[in-house]
Scaffold this motif. Structure first.
Motif: not given
Length: 156
Positions: A14, A17-18, A20, A87
């Motif tokens: 998580d 992901s944030s 990235n 992304a």
């Protein structure tokens, strides 16, 4: 695998992901700011040419800082333009913007990034990663100052 190991792995995923998403945004923004630096024209050329360079140099530093933080928390940073474009929540420049449209575009991108940072920070804090949360708070603070200045410049 224990429940604690699952929670740690999901937290790393998580947080990565944030980070990235921010890495992708800063990477797309870096290219956009370079484009604006090269293509800006008009009575504000000297001011904006210099400002866009200052901002793309900051973007370069942010991409490095974010990628290294992804690695520090055990993730893998995005590292290709294809990944960045997939992304990113920002759009590339068209190459047809006038000077004020450029300024407004960057301010809008900074607003998007600030909103996303403020949404990610509580979850990162809840995961127990105060260092990443603190880093993102600092980035958001800097973006808010840029937004204020860009809005003041573009005011009619």
């Amino acid at each position: 695998m224990t429940q604690a190991a699952v929670n740690v792995n999901s937290s790393v995923a998580d947080i990565s992901s944030s980070l990235n998403v921010q890495l992708a945004n800063w990477s797309v923004l870096y290219v956009k700011l370079h484009q604006f630096h090269w293509l800006v024209k008009g009575p504000h050329f000297f001011t904006l040419h210099e400002k866009f360079q200052e901002l793309y140099e900051e973007a370069a530093l942010r991409t490095d800082e974010l990628a290294e933080r992804v690695l520090a928390v055990g993730g893998r940073p995005l590292s290709t333009m294809r990944d960045y474009l997939t992304a990113s929540t920002l759009s590339e420049g068209t190459g047809r913007e006038n000077a004020l449209d450029m300024v407004r575009s960057v301010a809008a991108d900074y607003r998007t990034m600030t909103k996303e940072l403020k949404e990610a920070i509580p979850a990162i804090e809840e995961a127990g990663d105060a260092a990443t949360a603190d880093m993102l708070i600092g980035i958001a603070e800097g973006l808010e100052k840029h937004i204020w200045m860009l809005d003041a410049f573009a005011a009619e």
